[in-house]
Design a protein around this motif. Structure first.
Motif, mmCIF file in Angstrom:
data_model
loop_
_atom_site.group_PDB
_atom_site.id
_atom_site.type_symbol
_atom_site.label_atom_id
_atom_site.label_comp_id
_atom_site.label_asym_id
_atom_site.label_seq_id
_atom_site.Cartn_x
_atom_site.Cartn_y
_atom_site.Cartn_z
ATOM 1 N N LEU A 8 38.255 -3.179 87.072
ATOM 2 C CA LEU A 8 39.332 -2.740 87.952
ATOM 3 C C LEU A 8 38.787 -2.581 89.360
ATOM 4 N N ASN A 9 39.540 -3.056 90.339
ATOM 5 C CA ASN A 9 39.182 -2.962 91.746
ATOM 6 C C ASN A 9 40.273 -2.159 92.442
ATOM 7 N N PHE A 10 39.935 -0.927 92.828
ATOM 8 C CA PHE A 10 40.896 -0.018 93.427
ATOM 9 C C PHE A 10 40.888 -0.159 94.950
ATOM 10 N N PRO A 11 42.033 -0.443 95.562
ATOM 11 C CA PRO A 11 42.091 -0.413 97.024
ATOM 12 C C PRO A 11 42.139 1.040 97.501
ATOM 13 N N LYS A 12 42.002 1.217 98.786
ATOM 14 C CA LYS A 12 41.949 2.557 99.378
ATOM 15 C C LYS A 12 43.133 3.438 98.963
ATOM 16 N N ASP A 13 44.324 2.865 98.922
ATOM 17 C CA ASP A 13 45.509 3.675 98.622
ATOM 18 C C ASP A 13 45.653 4.029 97.135
ATOM 19 N N ALA A 14 44.750 3.521 96.277
ATOM 20 C CA ALA A 14 44.874 3.795 94.841
ATOM 21 C C ALA A 14 43.664 4.510 94.246
ATOM 22 N N VAL A 15 42.677 4.865 95.079
ATOM 23 C CA VAL A 15 41.454 5.456 94.515
ATOM 24 C C VAL A 15 41.683 6.822 93.872
ATOM 25 N N SER A 16 42.729 7.505 94.243
ATOM 26 C CA SER A 16 42.980 8.828 93.647
ATOM 27 C C SER A 16 43.900 8.773 92.426
ATOM 28 N N THR A 17 44.284 7.581 92.007
ATOM 29 C CA THR A 17 45.143 7.428 90.829
ATOM 30 C C THR A 17 44.354 7.770 89.562
ATOM 31 N N LYS A 37 32.381 3.375 90.245
ATOM 32 C CA LYS A 37 32.005 3.800 91.586
ATOM 33 C C LYS A 37 33.298 3.932 92.370
ATOM 34 N N ILE A 38 33.596 5.150 92.747
ATOM 35 C CA ILE A 38 34.827 5.421 93.470
ATOM 36 C C ILE A 38 34.461 6.157 94.752
ATOM 37 N N THR A 39 34.917 5.669 95.885
ATOM 38 C CA THR A 39 34.745 6.346 97.163
ATOM 39 C C THR A 39 36.132 6.526 97.769
ATOM 40 N N GLU A 40 36.180 7.101 98.957
ATOM 41 C CA GLU A 40 37.476 7.250 99.622
ATOM 42 C C GLU A 40 38.044 5.910 100.070
ATOM 43 N N GLU A 41 37.180 4.915 100.216
ATOM 44 C CA GLU A 41 37.589 3.612 100.731
ATOM 45 C C GLU A 41 37.956 2.591 99.663
ATOM 46 N N LYS A 42 37.266 2.633 98.519
ATOM 47 C CA LYS A 42 37.515 1.651 97.463
ATOM 48 C C LYS A 42 36.906 2.155 96.168
ATOM 49 N N GLY A 43 37.212 1.450 95.096
ATOM 50 C CA GLY A 43 36.648 1.854 93.818
ATOM 51 C C GLY A 43 36.544 0.683 92.863
#
Length: 134
Positions: A8-17, A37-43
């Protein structure tokens, strides 16, 4: 019961999902997290999901509808055969034997399907044939 490995590749707007929570609670799936690996920018999240095939497909649709990229064919570890000089340095460090020596060709091979994303190959490959999306 079916199992599927997903990257899974999380964009910035979905990292807190809370994706794993939803997969367990809403789709009754068993989850095995290999790497994250999840940061505020990507995950990035590599996991194995297990359950009814219909539920897995519904969950994948839910993930994609949540603006999260799903890769069903790839995992976070990549082995580049063109960079590999077949020195075998990675082989004794691979706990699952996903990196192994083909005795007929005497070349290093990689079986991505049994890789558990331990990352031992990354630090043990002097030629950087093993890399990670993380």
């Amino acid at each position: 019961m079916a199992t599927k490995r997903l990257l899974l590749n999380f964009p910035k707007d979905a990292v807190s999902t809370p994706m794993v929570y939803h997969l367990v609670k809403d789709y009754d799936l068993n989850i095995n997290i290999y790497r994250a690996k999840i940061t505020e920018e990507k995950g990035y999240l590599v996991l194995e999901v297990g359950g009814l095939d219909e539920k897995i497909q519904q969950a994948i649709k839910f993930i994609r509808d949540s603006n999260i990229e799903v890769n069903e064919k790839d995992n976070g570890i990549h082995w580049d055969e063109d960079k590999c000089v077949h020195c075998g340095n990675c082989i004794p460090h691979c706990p699952t034997k996903s990196l192994y020596l083909d005795r007929q060709t005497m070349k290093t091979c990689f079986d991505e399907s049994i890789c558990i994303e331990c990352s031992s190959c990354l630090s043990n490959c002097p030629y950087k044939a093993c890399t990670s999306v993380f």
